[in-house]
Scaffold this motif. Structure first.
Motif, mmCIF file in Angstrom:
data_model
loop_
_atom_site.group_PDB
_atom_site.id
_atom_site.type_symbol
_atom_site.label_atom_id
_atom_site.label_comp_id
_atom_site.label_asym_id
_atom_site.label_seq_id
_atom_site.Cartn_x
_atom_site.Cartn_y
_atom_site.Cartn_z
ATOM 1 N N TYR A 66 0.828 -1.197 0.000
ATOM 2 C CA TYR A 66 0.000 0.000 0.000
ATOM 3 C C TYR A 66 0.867 1.254 0.000
ATOM 4 O O TYR A 66 0.648 2.182 -0.779
ATOM 5 N N ARG A 70 1.117 4.085 -2.963
ATOM 6 C CA ARG A 70 0.953 5.520 -2.656
ATOM 7 C C ARG A 70 2.189 6.305 -3.053
ATOM 8 O O ARG A 70 2.099 7.461 -3.436
ATOM 9 N N GLN A 179 -2.466 5.599 -8.417
ATOM 10 C CA GLN A 179 -2.583 6.650 -7.411
ATOM 11 C C GLN A 179 -3.982 7.264 -7.411
ATOM 12 O O GLN A 179 -4.501 7.612 -6.362
ATOM 13 N N ILE A 182 -6.252 4.831 -5.514
ATOM 14 C CA ILE A 182 -5.985 4.899 -4.074
ATOM 15 C C ILE A 182 -6.590 6.166 -3.490
ATOM 16 O O ILE A 182 -7.228 6.136 -2.430
ATOM 17 N N GLU A 186 -9.230 6.368 -0.451
ATOM 18 C CA GLU A 186 -8.882 7.095 0.767
ATOM 19 C C GLU A 186 -9.814 8.265 1.037
ATOM 20 O O GLU A 186 -10.038 8.633 2.173
#
Length: 193
Positions: A66, A70, A179, A182, A186
């Motif tokens: 992870y 990132r 990205q 993610i 998030e």
């Protein structure tokens, strides 16, 4: 390590038999001299026109994976993958596509969504002001669909999808599809569940 750092700044690596300028780097995130996540950041920060980076790991839901995604890795590959899968994965990334395993990314996002700093990530999509179509494209990217598959799903041309993907990446300030996905998890735009 100094030699590797100097070489990385020039965008080439000394193999002992000559210098290489790789298109794709397969990198383990657990390395003895430098953490793989920091190595990814260093390569992306110091190498002009940096290579694509594929993280090689033993676990799909590894916290290191992870962090590597990132940091800018283009995807990840399990060490237990068969040789044909490894070759295919490297070709996919070399061609400019991200190598995502949607279920694994969902699991990673679910496990890390409440980490410190995620409140900042939650604000990422608000100012981005994605259009409805860009939101649809981002959701399909998160499912692991290619541009051609997204085009078929939305009944539009591949070039139109490429334009939407570029807009999503630009608005999110994301280096690549990984990205962007993610950031979507998030921020709460996508739900891991």
């Amino acid at each position: 390590m100094r030699l590797a750092t100097r070489a990385a700044r020039r965008g080439a690596w000394d193999t002992g038999r000559g210098w290489l300028r790789p298109d794709v780097v397969a990198m383990d995130v657990r390395m003895p001299l430098m953490d793989g996540i920091e190595a990814i950041r260093a390569v992306l920060r110091t190498v002009p026109d940096p290579p694509k980076i594929v993280v090689v790991t033993t676990f799909e839901n590894d916290a290191y994976v992870y962090g590597a995604l990132r940091a800018g890795a283009d995807g990840f590959l399990l060490k237990r993958a068969r040789p044909a899968e490894i070759v295919h994965a490297l070709r996919v990334v070399a061609a400019g596509d991200s190598l995502l395993f949607p279920s694994a990314v969902r699991e990673l996002a679910a496990a890390h969504a409440q980490e410190p700093g995620s409140a900042e990530a939650r604000e990422t999509l608000r100012p981005a002001a994605l259009t409805d179509r860009e939101g649809q494209v981002l959701r399909l990217m998160a499912r692991g669909l290619s541009n051609a598959e997204i085009a078929t799903h939305l009944t539009v041309g591949t070039e139109t999808v490429k334009s939407h993907v570029s807009a999503v990446l630009s608005k999110l300030g994301a280096r690549d599809r990984t990205q962007a996905v993610i950031a979507a998890y998030e921020s709460g735009f996508l739900s891991p569940g």
